[in-house]
Design a protein around this motif. Structure first.
Motif, PDB file in Angstrom:
ATOM      1  N   SER A 160     -15.051  18.676  12.123  1.00  0.00           N
ATOM      2  CA  SER A 160     -16.276  19.288  12.647  1.00  0.00           C
ATOM      3  C   SER A 160     -15.998  20.047  13.938  1.00  0.00           C
ATOM      4  O   SER A 160     -16.527  21.138  14.156  1.00  0.00           O
ATOM      5  CB  SER A 160     -17.333  18.213  12.897  1.00  0.00           C
ATOM      6  OG  SER A 160     -17.698  17.572  11.701  1.00  0.00           O
ATOM      7  N   GLU A 178     -14.358  23.345  13.135  1.00  0.00           N
ATOM      8  CA  GLU A 178     -15.328  24.320  12.628  1.00  0.00           C
ATOM      9  C   GLU A 178     -16.157  24.924  13.758  1.00  0.00           C
ATOM     10  O   GLU A 178     -16.405  26.138  13.783  1.00  0.00           O
ATOM     11  CB  GLU A 178     -16.245  23.645  11.606  1.00  0.00           C
ATOM     12  CG  GLU A 178     -15.561  23.287  10.297  1.00  0.00           C
ATOM     13  CD  GLU A 178     -16.491  22.572   9.341  1.00  0.00           C
ATOM     14  OE1 GLU A 178     -17.699  22.478   9.662  1.00  0.00           O
ATOM     15  OE2 GLU A 178     -16.015  22.117   8.290  1.00  0.00           O
ATOM     16  N   GLN A 179     -16.589  24.081  14.685  1.00  0.00           N
ATOM     17  CA  GLN A 179     -17.370  24.569  15.816  1.00  0.00           C
ATOM     18  C   GLN A 179     -16.562  25.548  16.661  1.00  0.00           C
ATOM     19  O   GLN A 179     -17.078  26.585  17.104  1.00  0.00           O
ATOM     20  CB  GLN A 179     -17.827  23.388  16.688  1.00  0.00           C
ATOM     21  CG  GLN A 179     -18.887  22.516  16.059  1.00  0.00           C
ATOM     22  CD  GLN A 179     -20.241  23.208  15.975  1.00  0.00           C
ATOM     23  OE1 GLN A 179     -20.569  24.053  16.810  1.00  0.00           O
ATOM     24  NE2 GLN A 179     -21.019  22.865  14.963  1.00  0.00           N
ATOM     25  N   ASP A 197     -16.229  28.911  14.827  1.00  0.00           N
ATOM     26  CA  ASP A 197     -17.467  29.697  14.916  1.00  0.00           C
ATOM     27  C   ASP A 197     -17.591  30.353  16.287  1.00  0.00           C
ATOM     28  O   ASP A 197     -17.993  31.519  16.398  1.00  0.00           O
ATOM     29  CB  ASP A 197     -18.680  28.791  14.666  1.00  0.00           C
ATOM     30  CG  ASP A 197     -18.780  28.334  13.216  1.00  0.00           C
ATOM     31  OD1 ASP A 197     -18.116  28.941  12.363  1.00  0.00           O
ATOM     32  OD2 ASP A 197     -19.523  27.362  12.957  1.00  0.00           O
ATOM     33  N   SER A 203     -23.868  30.547  20.671  1.00  0.00           N
ATOM     34  CA  SER A 203     -22.729  29.826  20.101  1.00  0.00           C
ATOM     35  C   SER A 203     -22.187  28.783  21.072  1.00  0.00           C
ATOM     36  O   SER A 203     -21.807  27.679  20.668  1.00  0.00           O
ATOM     37  CB  SER A 203     -21.610  30.804  19.717  1.00  0.00           C
ATOM     38  OG  SER A 203     -22.041  31.701  18.720  1.00  0.00           O
ATOM     39  N   ALA A 259     -24.506  25.876  21.042  1.00  0.00           N
ATOM     40  CA  ALA A 259     -24.323  25.097  19.813  1.00  0.00           C
ATOM     41  C   ALA A 259     -23.116  24.170  19.943  1.00  0.00           C
ATOM     42  O   ALA A 259     -23.150  23.013  19.505  1.00  0.00           O
ATOM     43  CB  ALA A 259     -24.152  26.033  18.618  1.00  0.00           C
ATOM     44  N   TYR A 260     -22.055  24.699  20.557  1.00  0.00           N
ATOM     45  CA  TYR A 260     -20.845  23.882  20.764  1.00  0.00           C
ATOM     46  C   TYR A 260     -21.135  22.737  21.736  1.00  0.00           C
ATOM     47  O   TYR A 260     -20.719  21.594  21.504  1.00  0.00           O
ATOM     48  CB  TYR A 260     -19.715  24.761  21.299  1.00  0.00           C
ATOM     49  CG  TYR A 260     -18.446  23.986  21.598  1.00  0.00           C
ATOM     50  CD1 TYR A 260     -17.588  23.612  20.572  1.00  0.00           C
ATOM     51  CD2 TYR A 260     -18.114  23.623  22.907  1.00  0.00           C
ATOM     52  CE1 TYR A 260     -16.428  22.889  20.836  1.00  0.00           C
ATOM     53  CE2 TYR A 260     -16.964  22.901  23.177  1.00  0.00           C
ATOM     54  CZ  TYR A 260     -16.119  22.546  22.145  1.00  0.00           C
ATOM     55  OH  TYR A 260     -14.981  21.821  22.416  1.00  0.00           O
ATOM     56  N   PHE A 293     -23.085  20.113  20.016  1.00  0.00           N
ATOM     57  CA  PHE A 293     -22.199  19.358  19.123  1.00  0.00           C
ATOM     58  C   PHE A 293     -21.403  18.322  19.900  1.00  0.00           C
ATOM     59  O   PHE A 293     -21.249  17.175  19.465  1.00  0.00           O
ATOM     60  CB  PHE A 293     -21.244  20.313  18.400  1.00  0.00           C
ATOM     61  CG  PHE A 293     -20.047  19.624  17.811  1.00  0.00           C
ATOM     62  CD1 PHE A 293     -20.149  18.894  16.632  1.00  0.00           C
ATOM     63  CD2 PHE A 293     -18.809  19.686  18.452  1.00  0.00           C
ATOM     64  CE1 PHE A 293     -19.042  18.238  16.102  1.00  0.00           C
ATOM     65  CE2 PHE A 293     -17.705  19.031  17.935  1.00  0.00           C
ATOM     66  CZ  PHE A 293     -17.823  18.302  16.752  1.00  0.00           C
ATOM     67  N   ARG A 294     -20.902  18.712  21.061  1.00  0.00           N
ATOM     68  CA  ARG A 294     -20.100  17.801  21.881  1.00  0.00           C
ATOM     69  C   ARG A 294     -20.941  16.612  22.335  1.00  0.00           C
ATOM     70  O   ARG A 294     -20.458  15.478  22.381  1.00  0.00           O
ATOM     71  CB  ARG A 294     -19.533  18.545  23.077  1.00  0.00           C
ATOM     72  CG  ARG A 294     -18.487  19.580  22.731  1.00  0.00           C
ATOM     73  CD  ARG A 294     -17.158  18.925  22.405  1.00  0.00           C
ATOM     74  NE  ARG A 294     -16.583  18.345  23.612  1.00  0.00           N
ATOM     75  CZ  ARG A 294     -15.969  17.165  23.649  1.00  0.00           C
ATOM     76  NH1 ARG A 294     -15.880  16.427  22.561  1.00  0.00           N
ATOM     77  NH2 ARG A 294     -15.458  16.710  24.774  1.00  0.00           N
TER      78      ARG A 294
END
Length: 299
Positions: free
Chosen positions: A115, A118-119, A122, A140, A143-144, A147-148
């Motif tokens: 995952s 992928e991040q 992107d 973006s 979003a990262y 995710f973290r």
């Protein structure tokens, strides 16, 4: 925030496996040598050679080699005879319980790494195709960052699961040779858990912005000097570059250093791929070991 050092997190057991001469065979000697390598890797002097992702990659590679040796041990006639003994079924089942826990831990680590890769990919794509528009990059980056934050919660759960595996104890065997096999399994499991902890703790490190003290504080946290040796967490360095890029873009000065952030991402992405390969090899080794234990229960 304390900066993470892979060697501080590792707690490789210091016990050595010494097999009586009459029970020794080449595989036993290879296993003992692998334990020595892992112990050497965890020594203070090794910290001068390795740091961060490189250290964990090396640990995963050596761990996969160790499980290949354990697999050879499983297939030796002496081990097969000991494991197939119906009196030892309970011992084999205990080893199976621990093996499934290690497989789950490895699977979780692989999913996390996949995952994260992928991040990063992107985000790299957004940085390359920006066309002068910073809005896509900011989206973006956010979003990262999100995710973290989520991954840190997942990592906490994984660490809790590893703690439970540690509490699954293997009973010592009365049979002399099987006692040695169980000892190998105990040592291998303990080292595996330590390396998984090292990986998870490394990935859980994140940068927090400091409005009052500026980016110099971040740099000092990410690249401290310990006895003349710089300890660098590549993941933290990448986050610092992204936070810096955000600040530059919001300043509307048209001078955001996109290439610097992109370079950081490309570097850590390559390292993450190395971790992914190491985990894949280890996962296959863990599956093979579990299959060997299952076969021991088959009449």
């Amino acid at each position: 925030m304390a900066t993470f050092n892979a060697f501080q997190a590792m707690q490789v057991p210091s016990r050595s496996i010494s097999l009586p001469a009459r029970l020794l065979h080449p595989t036993s000697l290879k296993i003992e040598e692998m334990f020595k390598k892992l112990k050497t890797w965890d020594s203070p002097s090794a910290a001068v050679t390795f740091s961060g992702i490189e250290a964990i990659q090396t640990g995963l590679i050596r761990l996969a080699e160790l499980y290949a040796c354990v697999e050879e041990l499983f297939h030796s006639p002496l081990t097969q005879k000991a494991l197939n003994n119906q009196q030892h079924v309970e011992l084999v089942e205990e080893a199976l319980d621990r093996s499934i826990g290690l497989l789950d831990a490895c699977s979780n680590a692989r999913e996390l790494i996949s995952s994260m890769k992928e991040q990063m990919q992107d985000l790299q794509s957004a940085l390359r195709r920006r066309g002068g528009d910073y809005s896509t990059i900011e989206t973006s980056i956010q979003a990262y960052i999100n995710f973290r934050k989520k991954s840190k919660k997942d990592i906490a759960k994984c660490l809790g699961a590893l703690k439970k595996i540690e509490n699954v104890h293997l009973t010592n065997a009365d049979h002399q040779y099987l006692f040695l096999v169980i000892k190998v399994l105990k040592e291998s499991s303990a080292i595996t858990i330590s390396i998984f902890k090292s990986l998870l703790l490394f990935l859980s490190m994140s940068v927090t912005k400091s409005k009052s003290r500026g980016w110099s504080v971040l740099i000092s946290k990410i690249i401290p000097v310990e006895k003349g040796h710089k300890v660098i967490n590549e993941v933290e360095c990448t986050e610092m570059a992204l936070y810096s890029l955000q600040v530059q873009m919001r300043g509307n000065n048209g001078k955001a250093d996109v290439q610097m952030a992109l370079k950081k991402l490309e570097t850590v992405d390559g390292s993450i791929r190395g971790l992914e390969r190491g985990l894949d090899c280890l996962f296959r080794g863990l599956i093979q070991n579990r299959m060997s234990l299952l076969n021991a229960l088959t009449p």
